[in-house]
Design an enzyme around this catalytic site. Structure first.
Site, short mmCIF file in Angstrom:
data_model
loop_
_atom_site.label_atom_id
_atom_site.label_comp_id
_atom_site.label_asym_id
_atom_site.label_seq_id
_atom_site.Cartn_x
_atom_site.Cartn_y
_atom_site.Cartn_z
N ALA A 55 -39.37 10.70 -18.50
CA ALA A 55 -40.00 10.19 -17.54
C ALA A 55 -41.25 10.81 -16.84
O ALA A 55 -42.37 10.54 -16.36
CB ALA A 55 -38.92 9.71 -16.47
N ASP A 244 -34.59 7.69 -16.22
CA ASP A 244 -35.73 7.03 -16.31
C ASP A 244 -36.29 6.02 -15.01
O ASP A 244 -37.32 5.87 -14.65
CB ASP A 244 -36.28 6.05 -17.45
N ASN A 254 -30.65 5.46 -18.07
CA ASN A 254 -31.15 6.62 -18.79
C ASN A 254 -30.85 6.19 -20.26
O ASN A 254 -30.66 5.04 -20.78
CB ASN A 254 -30.30 7.53 -18.64
#
Length: 357
Positions: A55, A244, A254
């Site tokens: 991310a 994320d 995630n």
């Protein structure tokens, strides 16, 4: 001296050549290859194909990418310039749907463009340039602060487990979930780190194990379905993972398999900490069910990693890239402003107040 991955910047701006320079993570761990990307199509493809991933790194890449898309546009017509900017922003936003940092960084760039819209086109270009550099520099500081807060949660010699790659390769430096590991290494904490291989793209095996071993840490690679075994043996004192996107209630998206790790850890009474820059917290989403989950090609499971196909032709494949970990399974979310716990929505509001101050 042999070059290691620690000698390379994951994401940077090559000012002289007007390029986004990234480590091609699809080539790791066998080859360290740097890519110099100058056009927006190549940058979009690099994000989509996970040549750059994680991310924070995606956010930095998007910021630099949209700046590069605009820097050579020759016009004095601000309306035309902003129309082109919007098109470039919307195009990059289609590269990955789950990582909110992508949209956060692009929105920051757009806000800067509009803020300077009363000036000249060249002034807007320079403002975009400075903001892209600032986003990159902030990422280093944010990850370091996350690491300091996370390090306070564990003792020297602890056994730590992480899933996927939320390390240096997912950011500019330190990473998020690995930030306490890097800082602990600097302080001589002597952590014993267990890394899930992380199916289906093997970011744990290819990337996390690779970078932590390069840093001289004590690393043991395990298959994803071994987490119960190592936890039952008492080898794990805490779990650190990245994410994320975080919903307002603390549900967290995630890499696929994170929810399994969290559920097993909960069973064995092991704390699970999600390391999340505030840029990943999406207060517009009330819960994890609203987080868009990217689905990828079944080839990543059936044949990508094999000399010969390892599944029958025609078999159906379900390949979501992420799963959502319910907030009840999360001990705490570590941000650059401190560790927050339930009730998460209230705690996040306090964090955002700190950010404003």
């Amino acid at each position: 001296m042999r070059k290691t991955i620690l000698d390379c910047d994951t994401v940077t701006l090559d000012e002289e050549n007007g390029a986004l320079v990234i480590v091609d993570q699809t080539q790791l761990p066998n080859r360290i290859e740097m890519l110099s990307l100058t056009n927006i199509e190549d940058i979009w493809e690099a994000i989509y194909l996970l040549k750059v991933r994680g991310a924070p790194a995606i956010g930095v890449s998007a910021a630099i990418g949209v700046y590069l898309a605009m820097k050579d546009i020759q016009t004095e017509d601000m309306g035309l310039f902003m129309k082109r900017f919007k098109k470039a922003k919307e195009y990059l936003a289609t590269s990955r749907p789950t990582a909110v940092n992508l949209f956060w960084a692009l929105d920051r760039m757009e806000a800067v463009a509009y803020k300077h819209g009363e000036g000249s086109v060249e002034e807007v270009k320079e403002a975009l340039h400075q903001e892209a550099v600032r986003i990159r520099e902030e990422d280093i500081e944010v990850c370091r602060r996350i690491g300091e807060h996370a390090l306070s949660l564990v003792q020297p010699q602890a056994g730590l487990l992480t899933h996927c790659n939320a390390g240096k390769l997912a950011a500019v430096k330190y990473g998020t979930a690995t930030a306490p590991m890097y800082l602990g290494q600097e302080k001589g904490y002597g952590f014993h780190i267990y890394v899930d291989e992380t199916r289906p793209l093997l970011q744990g095996a290819r990337l996390t194990a690779f970078e932590l071993q390069s840093a001289g840490m004590d690393v043991t690679l395990i298959c994803d379905n071994m987490v119960g075994a190592v936890m039952k043996k008492g080898l794990i004192d805490a779990v650190f993972v990245g994410c994320d996107r975080v919903a307002a209630n603390g549900d967290t998206a995630n890499k696929i398999g994170t929810s399994v790790v969290a559920a097993v850890a909960h069973y064995y009474g092991i704390p699970v900490y999600v390391c999340a820059p505030t840029s990943t917290i999406d207060m517009a989403l009330s819960c994890g069910a609203e987080i868009p989950i990217e689905e990828r090609s079944g080839d990543e499971i059936t044949e990508m990693w094999y000399e010969k196909r390892m599944a029958p032709q025609g078999v159906k494949v379900y390949n979501p890239c992420f799963d959502v970990t319910d907030h009840e399974l999360i001990t705490g979310i570590v941000t650059e402003y401190g560790v927050v716990q339930e009730p998460y929505e209230e705690s996040f509001q306090k964090i955002f107040q700190k950010a404003i101050l």
